[in-house]
Design a protein around this motif. Structure first.
Motif, PDB file in Angstrom:
ATOM      1  N   LEU A  36       0.816  -1.211   0.000  1.00 30.68           N
ATOM      2  CA  LEU A  36       0.000   0.000   0.000  1.00 30.68           C
ATOM      3  C   LEU A  36       0.851   1.263   0.000  1.00 30.68           C
ATOM      4  O   LEU A  36       1.999   1.245   0.417  1.00 30.68           O
ATOM      5  CB  LEU A  36      -0.919   0.005   1.226  1.00 30.68           C
ATOM      6  CG  LEU A  36      -1.688  -1.299   1.484  1.00 30.68           C
ATOM      7  CD1 LEU A  36      -2.467  -1.201   2.783  1.00 30.68           C
ATOM      8  CD2 LEU A  36      -2.620  -1.612   0.330  1.00 30.68           C
ATOM      9  N   ARG A  38       1.223   5.203   1.422  1.00 26.31           N
ATOM     10  CA  ARG A  38       0.778   5.968   2.580  1.00 26.31           C
ATOM     11  C   ARG A  38       1.752   7.128   2.807  1.00 26.31           C
ATOM     12  O   ARG A  38       2.938   6.997   2.532  1.00 26.31           O
ATOM     13  CB  ARG A  38       0.800   5.037   3.789  1.00 26.31           C
ATOM     14  CG  ARG A  38       0.190   5.596   5.032  1.00 26.31           C
ATOM     15  CD  ARG A  38       0.088   4.506   6.080  1.00 26.31           C
ATOM     16  NE  ARG A  38      -0.779   4.935   7.173  1.00 26.31           N
ATOM     17  CZ  ARG A  38      -1.163   4.156   8.169  1.00 26.31           C
ATOM     18  NH1 ARG A  38      -0.759   2.905   8.205  1.00 26.31           N
ATOM     19  NH2 ARG A  38      -1.959   4.599   9.127  1.00 26.31           N
ATOM     20  N   HIS A  56      -3.189   4.991  -1.126  1.00 27.30           N
ATOM     21  CA  HIS A  56      -4.181   4.115  -0.501  1.00 27.30           C
ATOM     22  C   HIS A  56      -4.786   4.792   0.732  1.00 27.30           C
ATOM     23  O   HIS A  56      -5.996   4.888   0.886  1.00 27.30           O
ATOM     24  CB  HIS A  56      -3.525   2.788  -0.127  1.00 27.30           C
ATOM     25  CG  HIS A  56      -4.514   1.719   0.172  1.00 27.30           C
ATOM     26  ND1 HIS A  56      -5.121   0.978  -0.804  1.00 27.30           N
ATOM     27  CD2 HIS A  56      -5.029   1.288   1.342  1.00 27.30           C
ATOM     28  CE1 HIS A  56      -5.964   0.128  -0.244  1.00 27.30           C
ATOM     29  NE2 HIS A  56      -5.926   0.289   1.056  1.00 27.30           N
ATOM     30  N   TYR A  57      -3.916   5.234   1.645  1.00 24.19           N
ATOM     31  CA  TYR A  57      -4.382   5.981   2.820  1.00 24.19           C
ATOM     32  C   TYR A  57      -4.420   7.460   2.438  1.00 24.19           C
ATOM     33  O   TYR A  57      -3.514   7.945   1.774  1.00 24.19           O
ATOM     34  CB  TYR A  57      -3.404   5.820   3.988  1.00 24.19           C
ATOM     35  CG  TYR A  57      -3.389   4.471   4.655  1.00 24.19           C
ATOM     36  CD1 TYR A  57      -4.048   4.260   5.857  1.00 24.19           C
ATOM     37  CD2 TYR A  57      -2.680   3.408   4.109  1.00 24.19           C
ATOM     38  CE1 TYR A  57      -4.014   3.029   6.495  1.00 24.19           C
ATOM     39  CE2 TYR A  57      -2.638   2.167   4.727  1.00 24.19           C
ATOM     40  CZ  TYR A  57      -3.308   1.980   5.931  1.00 24.19           C
ATOM     41  OH  TYR A  57      -3.263   0.759   6.550  1.00 24.19           O
ATOM     42  N   MET A  66      -6.012   8.864  12.698  1.00 28.26           N
ATOM     43  CA  MET A  66      -7.076   7.916  13.012  1.00 28.26           C
ATOM     44  C   MET A  66      -7.369   7.842  14.496  1.00 28.26           C
ATOM     45  O   MET A  66      -8.485   7.615  14.911  1.00 28.26           O
ATOM     46  CB  MET A  66      -6.652   6.526  12.554  1.00 28.26           C
ATOM     47  CG  MET A  66      -7.217   6.166  11.229  1.00 28.26           C
ATOM     48  SD  MET A  66      -6.623   4.556  10.771  1.00 28.26           S
ATOM     49  CE  MET A  66      -5.671   5.006   9.366  1.00 28.26           C
ATOM     50  N   SER A  67      -6.319   7.991  15.293  1.00 26.97           N
ATOM     51  CA  SER A  67      -6.474   7.934  16.741  1.00 26.97           C
ATOM     52  C   SER A  67      -5.433   8.854  17.350  1.00 26.97           C
ATOM     53  O   SER A  67      -4.258   8.762  17.003  1.00 26.97           O
ATOM     54  CB  SER A  67      -6.241   6.491  17.206  1.00 26.97           C
ATOM     55  OG  SER A  67      -6.312   6.405  18.603  1.00 26.97           O
ATOM     56  N   ALA A 237     -16.690   0.586   7.800  1.00 20.74           N
ATOM     57  CA  ALA A 237     -16.289   1.985   7.678  1.00 20.74           C
ATOM     58  C   ALA A 237     -15.100   2.169   6.750  1.00 20.74           C
ATOM     59  O   ALA A 237     -14.428   3.196   6.794  1.00 20.74           O
ATOM     60  CB  ALA A 237     -15.962   2.553   9.056  1.00 20.74           C
ATOM     61  N   ALA A 238     -14.845   1.173   5.888  1.00 17.53           N
ATOM     62  CA  ALA A 238     -13.674   1.266   5.015  1.00 17.53           C
ATOM     63  C   ALA A 238     -13.746   2.515   4.139  1.00 17.53           C
ATOM     64  O   ALA A 238     -12.774   3.267   4.018  1.00 17.53           O
ATOM     65  CB  ALA A 238     -13.556   0.010   4.165  1.00 17.53           C
ATOM     66  N   TYR A 241     -13.268   5.738   6.502  1.00 16.71           N
ATOM     67  CA  TYR A 241     -11.972   5.958   7.154  1.00 16.71           C
ATOM     68  C   TYR A 241     -10.878   6.270   6.143  1.00 16.71           C
ATOM     69  O   TYR A 241      -9.898   6.924   6.470  1.00 16.71           O
ATOM     70  CB  TYR A 241     -11.580   4.732   7.997  1.00 16.71           C
ATOM     71  CG  TYR A 241     -12.408   4.581   9.261  1.00 16.71           C
ATOM     72  CD1 TYR A 241     -13.419   5.484   9.563  1.00 16.71           C
ATOM     73  CD2 TYR A 241     -12.171   3.553  10.150  1.00 16.71           C
ATOM     74  CE1 TYR A 241     -14.185   5.341  10.708  1.00 16.71           C
ATOM     75  CE2 TYR A 241     -12.929   3.408  11.307  1.00 16.71           C
ATOM     76  CZ  TYR A 241     -13.933   4.304  11.581  1.00 16.71           C
ATOM     77  OH  TYR A 241     -14.682   4.165  12.724  1.00 16.71           O
ATOM     78  N   LEU A 242     -11.056   5.804   4.917  1.00 16.73           N
ATOM     79  CA  LEU A 242     -10.056   6.096   3.891  1.00 16.73           C
ATOM     80  C   LEU A 242     -10.498   7.241   2.981  1.00 16.73           C
ATOM     81  O   LEU A 242      -9.830   7.573   2.015  1.00 16.73           O
ATOM     82  CB  LEU A 242      -9.730   4.839   3.090  1.00 16.73           C
ATOM     83  CG  LEU A 242      -9.074   3.721   3.936  1.00 16.73           C
ATOM     84  CD1 LEU A 242      -8.933   2.444   3.134  1.00 16.73           C
ATOM     85  CD2 LEU A 242      -7.724   4.148   4.489  1.00 16.73           C
ATOM     86  N   VAL A 320     -11.900   0.525  -2.253  1.00 14.88           N
ATOM     87  CA  VAL A 320     -11.748  -0.297  -1.050  1.00 14.88           C
ATOM     88  C   VAL A 320     -13.017  -1.035  -0.648  1.00 14.88           C
ATOM     89  O   VAL A 320     -12.986  -1.862   0.253  1.00 14.88           O
ATOM     90  CB  VAL A 320     -11.264   0.536   0.171  1.00 14.88           C
ATOM     91  CG1 VAL A 320      -9.917   1.150  -0.123  1.00 14.88           C
ATOM     92  CG2 VAL A 320     -12.285   1.578   0.579  1.00 14.88           C
TER      93      VAL A 320
ATOM     94  N   ILE B  86      -7.372  -0.338  10.480  1.00 14.12           N
ATOM     95  CA  ILE B  86      -8.017   0.964  10.671  1.00 14.12           C
ATOM     96  C   ILE B  86      -9.308   0.844  11.481  1.00 14.12           C
ATOM     97  O   ILE B  86     -10.036   1.808  11.640  1.00 14.12           O
ATOM     98  CB  ILE B  86      -8.287   1.672   9.320  1.00 14.12           C
ATOM     99  CG1 ILE B  86      -9.203   0.827   8.414  1.00 14.12           C
ATOM    100  CG2 ILE B  86      -6.980   1.981   8.606  1.00 14.12           C
ATOM    101  CD1 ILE B  86      -9.664   1.544   7.167  1.00 14.12           C
ATOM    102  N   CYS B  88     -12.161  -0.587  10.786  1.00 14.86           N
ATOM    103  CA  CYS B  88     -13.372  -0.318  10.017  1.00 14.86           C
ATOM    104  C   CYS B  88     -14.396  -1.435  10.213  1.00 14.86           C
ATOM    105  O   CYS B  88     -15.554  -1.295   9.866  1.00 14.86           O
ATOM    106  CB  CYS B  88     -13.041  -0.165   8.534  1.00 14.86           C
ATOM    107  SG  CYS B  88     -12.541  -1.710   7.725  1.00 14.86           S
ATOM    108  N   ALA B  90     -14.753  -4.183   8.621  1.00 10.18           N
ATOM    109  CA  ALA B  90     -15.237  -4.853   7.404  1.00 10.18           C
ATOM    110  C   ALA B  90     -15.185  -6.367   7.611  1.00 10.18           C
ATOM    111  O   ALA B  90     -16.087  -7.096   7.186  1.00 10.18           O
ATOM    112  CB  ALA B  90     -14.386  -4.454   6.199  1.00 10.18           C
ATOM    113  N   SER B 116      -9.417   2.353  19.979  1.00  5.37           N
ATOM    114  CA  SER B 116      -8.404   3.155  19.285  1.00  5.37           C
ATOM    115  C   SER B 116      -7.613   2.273  18.327  1.00  5.37           C
ATOM    116  O   SER B 116      -7.298   1.133  18.650  1.00  5.37           O
ATOM    117  CB  SER B 116      -7.426   3.763  20.288  1.00  5.37           C
ATOM    118  OG  SER B 116      -8.107   4.576  21.199  1.00  5.37           O
ATOM    119  N   SER B 117      -7.270   2.843  17.178  1.00  2.83           N
ATOM    120  CA  SER B 117      -6.505   2.043  16.215  1.00  2.83           C
ATOM    121  C   SER B 117      -5.009   2.159  16.487  1.00  2.83           C
ATOM    122  O   SER B 117      -4.226   2.441  15.601  1.00  2.83           O
ATOM    123  CB  SER B 117      -6.844   2.459  14.785  1.00  2.83           C
ATOM    124  OG  SER B 117      -6.541   3.817  14.594  1.00  2.83           O
ATOM    125  N   PRO B 148      -9.626  -3.628   3.834  1.00  2.16           N
ATOM    126  CA  PRO B 148      -9.150  -2.573   2.935  1.00  2.16           C
ATOM    127  C   PRO B 148      -7.658  -2.299   3.067  1.00  2.16           C
ATOM    128  O   PRO B 148      -7.109  -1.546   2.271  1.00  2.16           O
ATOM    129  CB  PRO B 148      -9.975  -1.353   3.365  1.00  2.16           C
ATOM    130  CG  PRO B 148     -10.310  -1.605   4.783  1.00  2.16           C
ATOM    131  CD  PRO B 148     -10.444  -3.096   4.928  1.00  2.16           C
TER     132      PRO B 148
END
Lengths: 352, 196
Positions: A36, A38, A56-57, A66-67, A237-238, A241-242, A320, B86, B88, B90, B116-117, B148
Motif C-alpha cells: 500500500l 501511505r 491508498h491511505y 485515526m487515533s 467503515a472502510a 476511514y479512507l 476499497v 483501521i 473499520c 469490514a 483506538s486504532s 481494505p
C-alpha cells in the motif's frame, strides 16, 4: 489560482525535498508500506512513490490522525488530580507529492475544524504546514474529480503544484502566499520555465453532472432508492476511514485505576451504534437511513453549511469497498432522475 | 454452523445449492483445500458439474511455516499487519458467523477492547475476533478479501482451524449435527474440576 511558474531541472523531487528540509519541515511523502501507499515522514526523496491515482491511505491522517491522545489524567490517593493536554509539536509539516484531490479535501477539513470550535490539534499541525501537490498524469476508472468540479491539476489546498516534465524536471506553480514565499526563499533551485517543455496531464472524463444531485436530494429524503443502495452495503467503515474528507470522530477514555488517556478516534455514520441513544432509540435504525445520511452529508448538508461539497472525486470509497459499491453509479442514477423545476432553480452549489 | 447455534430453524429456510469448481481468477486459495464441491443437506441442487481443484501443497503448510519461525519474528510479522488495521470492522461485517447484536468491541461498560486504532487496541481486536471464531469459522475467507488494508486474516483463521482439527478432530461447517467444541456443554463429558 496559480501564481508564479518556475522550473526545476532534473531531479525535482530531491531538490524540493532538500529545500523543504532546509526550511525545517518534517517532510511527509507517499511511500510504500507493504503493498500500500501511505504518507510517511522520515523517508528519503527517492522513496517517494507517485502512482496512478491517489495513495491508498488519504493525506488527511497527517493532520487528523485515526487515533490521537487529547487529554491525560492521573488520580492517585493523597495526591492532587492531574490533567494535561498533549502539546502539538512545534515541528513544521510539509507534504510533498500529494494529489490534487487530497489537497482539495483540506478545504473540507479546514472548514469543519474551524467552524463552531477551533480545533487546536488539527490547526496546530495545519497552520504550520506547506503542501506540495503533483498534477496527475494518469487516472483510473474510479477517478472522478472532474465530476465534482475539480481536476487533475486543481490547485485548491495546495501551496505549490508540480507538473512533472517527462524526464526534464518539473514546472512548479505557486498557489498561495506561502508557496510564493517558499519559491522566493529558494530562488536558487528555480529557473525560468523553458519554452519547449511538455507537462502531460491526465484526462479524467466527466462521469456525472454533479449540479443535478442536490436538487434531487433536496426533494427525496424519503425514497425507496435508499433501501435499494443500502442492501449491498456491509455497514463497515472502510469507505469513510479512507475518505479524504470524512471527519466524524468518537471520544473515548482508556484508563486504569490511577491514570488514563482520552483519545479521539475516527467514527462512521454507517455503523448502527453511531446514532444510538442511551435511551435505546436510534434515529437511524436501518442501513437505508445510514446510507441516506452518508450521501446527504457529502452532497447536501455540507454544501448548505459550508458552501462546498464534501467529496473530491478521489474514488477511494469504490476501490476499497468489499461489496463493490460504486459511488459513480449511484450519482449517475440520481442525476438521471427528474427533478421538479421549482426546486432545481437556485439549488446549484458551487464546485469543489 | 448457524443451525447448530440456533440462529434460525431449518424449516424456516429453503437452501438452494450450486455445484462449485472454485471461484475467482486466479482461483482463490480457499478453493484449493475445499472438500465439498457439491453442497449437502440442501433442498434444491442446481444442475451442473463440479471439479475438485488440486492443491500444490498441504492445507496447513502456511501455518506450519509460520509456526517454524521464532516467536519474535512471528510477532514482528503480526505487529506490522495489526499496526495497519483501521478498525473499520469490514472483517466483522462480512463474516457469516459474526451475528452478535452488540459486538464485544462496542461494549463499553466495561470497555473490553480498546477501540483506538493503536497497536494495543488493534491487536486486542484481531485476537478476540480470532478467538470468537475458533471452531466456528468456516474458512470462507471473506474477511481477508474485504480488508481494505490487506491484513492476511486467513492465516489466523487457518491457524485456529488447525488447532481445532488437531485437538478435537473437528471442522466447522461440515454438518449441522456434530457437537461444536466450544458451544457445547455436557455435564457427562465435561467433568473438569472447576468448570461449574
Amino acid at each position: 489560482m496559480s501564481g508564479q511558474q518556475k522550473f526545476i531541472s532534473g531531479d525535482w523531487r530531491g531538490r524540493m525535498f532538500q529545500a523543504l528540509e532546509e526550511d525545517g519541515f518534517q517532510v511527509y511523502m507517499p511511500v510504500k508500506e507493504g503493498e500500500l501507499t501511505r504518507f510517511k515522514a522520515g523517508a528519503a526523496a527517492e522513496q517517494m512513490v507517485l502512482e496512478c491515482g491517489p495513495t491508498h491511505y488519504p493525506m488527511k491522517e497527517i493532520f487528523f490522525p485515526m487515533s490521537e491522545s487529547i487529554l491525560n489524567y492521573e488520580s492517585r490517593p493523597g495526591k492532587e488530580d492531574e490533567f494535561s493536554v498533549p502539546k502539538i509539536p512545534k515541528q513544521k509539516i510539509a507534504v510533498l507529492g500529494a494529489r490534487p484531490c487530497d489537497t482539495s479535501a483540506m478545504g473540507v477539513l479546514d472548514a469543519v475544524f474551524n467552524w463552531d470550535y477551533k480545533d487546536n490539534f488539527y490547526n496546530g499541525r495545519r497552520d504550520q504546514s506547506l503542501i506540495v501537490s503533483v498534477a496527475c498524469t494518469e487516472s483510473d476508472s474510479r477517478c472522478f474529480c472532474t465530476s465534482v468540479g475539480l481536476g487533475p491539476e486543481s490547485t485548491e489546498g495546495s501551496d505549490l503544484l508540480v507538473h512533472e516534465a517527462e524526464g526534464q524536471g518539473a514546472v512548479i506553480s505557486s498557489c498561495s502566499e506561502k508557496g510564493a514565499a517558499f519559491m522566493e526563499a529558494h530562488a536558487a533551485i528555480f529557473e525560468s520555465v523553458p519554452e519547449a517543455v511538455s507537462t502531460p496531464v491526465a484526462e479524467v472524463a466527466v462521469a456525472v453532472d454533479v449540479d443535478n444531485i442536490k436538487p434531487w436530494l433536496d426533494t427525496h429524503f424519503e425514497d425507496d432508492y435508499w433501501e435499494e443502495i443500502s442492501m449491498k452495503c456491509l455497514g463497515c467503515a472502510a469507505c469513510s476511514y479512507l475518505c479524504p474528507t470524512c471527519h466524524c470522530f468518537d471520544v473515548v477514555d482508556e484508563a486504569d485505576w490511577q491514570h488514563g488517556e482520552r483519545r479521539r478516534n475516527y467514527d462512521c455514520c454507517t455503523f448502527g451504534l453511531f446514532t444510538l441513544h442511551t435511551s435505546g432509540h436510534n434515529p437511524r435504525p436501518s442501513g437505508a437511513n445510514r446510507w441516506r445520511n452518508r450521501l446527504m452529508h457529502k452532497f447536501k448538508y455540507f454544501p448548505e453549511r459550508f458552501d462546498r461539497r464534501a467529496c473530491v472525486g478521489c474514488g477511494r470509497c469504490m476501490r476499497v469497498c468489499g461489496a463493490g459499491r460504486d459511488l459513480i453509479e449511484i450519482l449517475e442514477h440520481i442525476v438521471s432522475q427528474p427533478v421538479p423545476e421549482a426546486v432545481a432553480e437556485g439549488s446549484v452549489q458551487p464546485a469543489g | 454452523m448457524l443451525l447448530k447455534e440456533n440462529i434460525f430453524k431449518r424449516e424456516d429456510v429453503v437452501l438452494i445449492g450450486v455445484p462449485c469448481s472454485g471461484v475467482g481468477d486466479p482461483v482463490l486459495e480457499k478453493c484449493k483445500f475445499c472438500t465439498v464441491q457439491t453442497p449437502e443437506d440442501v433442498d434444491h441442487l442446481m444442475p451442473g458439474t463440479s471439479v475438485k481443484i488440486e492443491a500444490a501443497e498441504e492445507e496447513f503448510s502456511t501455518v506450519d511455516r509460520m509456526e517454524a519461525l521464532p516467536p519474535e519474528e512471528r510477532w514482528e510479522f503480526w505487529k506490522d499487519h495489526f499496526e495497519r488495521c483501521i478498525r473499520c470492522y469490514a472483517c466483522r461485517q462480512v463474516c457469516p458467523m459474526c451475528y452478535c447484536k452488540r459486538c464485544i468491541t462496542e461494549k463499553n461498560q466495561p470497555q473490553w477492547i480498546e477501540t483506538s486504532s493503536h497497536l494495543r487496541g488493534n491487536t486486542a481486536w484481531n485476537v478476540i475476533r480470532a478467538f470468537h471464531l475458533t471452531g466456528r469459522c468456516v474458512g470462507c475467507g471473506e474477511c481477508e478479501r474485504v480488508c481494505p488494508v490487506g491484513i492476511p486474516l486467513n492465516r489466523i483463521n487457518a491457524k485456529m482451524a488447525k488447532v481445532v482439527q488437531d485437538q478435537f478432530n473437528y471442522r466447522a461447517g461440515m454438518d449441522s449435527t456434530t457437537s461444536s467444541p466450544f458451544t457445547t456443554f455436557d455435564l457427562g463429558v465435561d467433568t473438569d474440576e472447576g468448570i461449574l
